[in-house]
Design a protein around this motif. Structure first.
Motif: not given
Length: 252
Positions: A223-229, A231-250
Motif C-alpha cells: 500500500t502507499r502507507n506500507s511503502l512509505r514506512e 522507505a523511511s526505515k531504509k532512509k529513502v527521502l520523500d523527495n526521491q520516492l514520490l507516491i502520488p494520490k489518485d488524481g495528483e499531478t507531479l
C-alpha cells in the motif's frame, strides 16, 4: 513535463508538448471479477476524475500490456478508434479486434513527434508464478526538451530493468509497486513490493522514482502507507520516492 496519476497504473503525461495516456482503466469501482478467487471485485476504488477529463485532448495512448487493469473494456469503447495507439507485439491482435485503426507496434524503438520511445521487456513475476502472468513491457521516453522517463510497467526488478536503468540513466522512473500476490505463491510477487522498489532506488540514486499501482487491485498487498514506512526505515527521502494520490499531478 507533468505526470498525473489517474488511478492504478493509468497515467496522463504532458511530455514534449504532447498528451499521452498510459494504460487506461476507466471503469467504475467493482466492475470486473477478482483476479484471485475470494478477493474483492476490481477496481477496489472509483475514479475521482471525470472520464471525459481523462480522455480529453489526447495525442496518443501507450499500453504496456492488455490485462484489464491496464486496458479495460470501457477504454476500448470510449477511446476514439483513430487515436494513435502504441502496442507491444503480442497485443496487436487485441487492439485490431477492437477496431483501432492507428495502432503502431513497438518491436524495439520508434520515434513519434520528436519523442523517442524504446520498449523494454519486463517479467510479471518470477519462479513458478511467471508462466501464468503473460508478457509485459515497459517504455523509455526521451526528448531533447524533457527529462528521460522510464515507465517500468508490471515487472519485478529483473536484468532487463537493471540494464535499462544503466543504459538510459532516466531522471524519472515510474514503478508499479503494488506487490501483487497470488495465493500459493507468496514468495513470488508479480509486481515490485516494498523491498524491490527500494532495491531499484538504490540502482538509480539520482533518479526520482514515482510509485503507482497501489491501493486499487484486489491482490496487491503493498500500500502507499506500507511503502512509505518501509522507505523511511531504509532512509529513502520523500523527495526521491514520490507516491502520488489518485488524481495528483507531479511537475518536473
Amino acid at each position: 513535463m507533468k505526470v498525473q496519476l489517474i488511478r492504478n497504473a493509468t497515467l496522463k503525461l504532458n511530455y514534449a508538448g504532447k498528451t499521452i495516456l498510459v494504460d487506461p482503466m476507466l471503469c467504475s469501482k467493482e466492475t470486473f471479477e477478482p483476479f484471485v478467487k475470494g478477493l474483492k471485485r476490481n477496481p477496489t476504488v472509483d475514479l475521482n476524475i471525470p472520464i471525459n477529463e481523462v480522455i480529453n485532448n489526447l495525442d496518443c495512448v501507450l499500453v504496456t500490456h492488455s490485462h484489464p487493469d491496464h486496458f479495460d473494456t470501457l477504454s476500448g469503447e470510449l477511446l476514439a478508434k483513430e487515436i494513435k495507439l502504441f502496442s507491444t507485439p503480442i497485443d496487436l491482435d487485441f487492439f485490431l479486434k477492437q477496431e483501432f485503426t492507428n495502432v503502431e507496434v513497438i518491436d524495439d524503438k520508434t520515434t513519434w513527434e520528436n519523442i523517442s520511445i524504446t520498449r523494454i521487456e519486463g517479467k510479471h513475476g518470477s519462479g513458478p508464478v511467471l508462466p501464468y502472468m503473460g508478457q509485459v513491457s515497459g517504455y523509455v521516453l526521451q526528448s531533447d526538451s524533457e527529462p528521460t522517463i522510464y515507465i517500468v510497467g508490471d515487472s519485478v526488478t529483473v536484468d532487463e530493468v537493471k540494464k535499462a536503468i544503466e543504459t538510459f540513466k532516466p531522471e524519472i522512473i515510474i514503478t508499479n509497486s503494488g506487490g501483487g500476490i497470488i495465493p500459493g505463491f507468496e514468495d513470488y510477487p508479480v509486481l515490485m513490493n516494498e523491498e524491490q522498489t527500494i532495491d531499484l532506488i538504490k540502482l538509480a540514486p539520482k533518479s526520482k522514482v514515482i510509485a503507482v499501482h497501489l491501493d486499487c487491485i484486489d491482490f496487491c498487498k503493498t500500500t502507499r502507507n506500507s511503502l512509505r514506512e518501509f522507505a523511511s526505515k531504509k532512509k529513502v527521502l520523500d523527495n526521491q520516492l514520490l507516491i502520488p494520490k489518485d488524481g495528483e499531478t507531479l511537475s518536473f
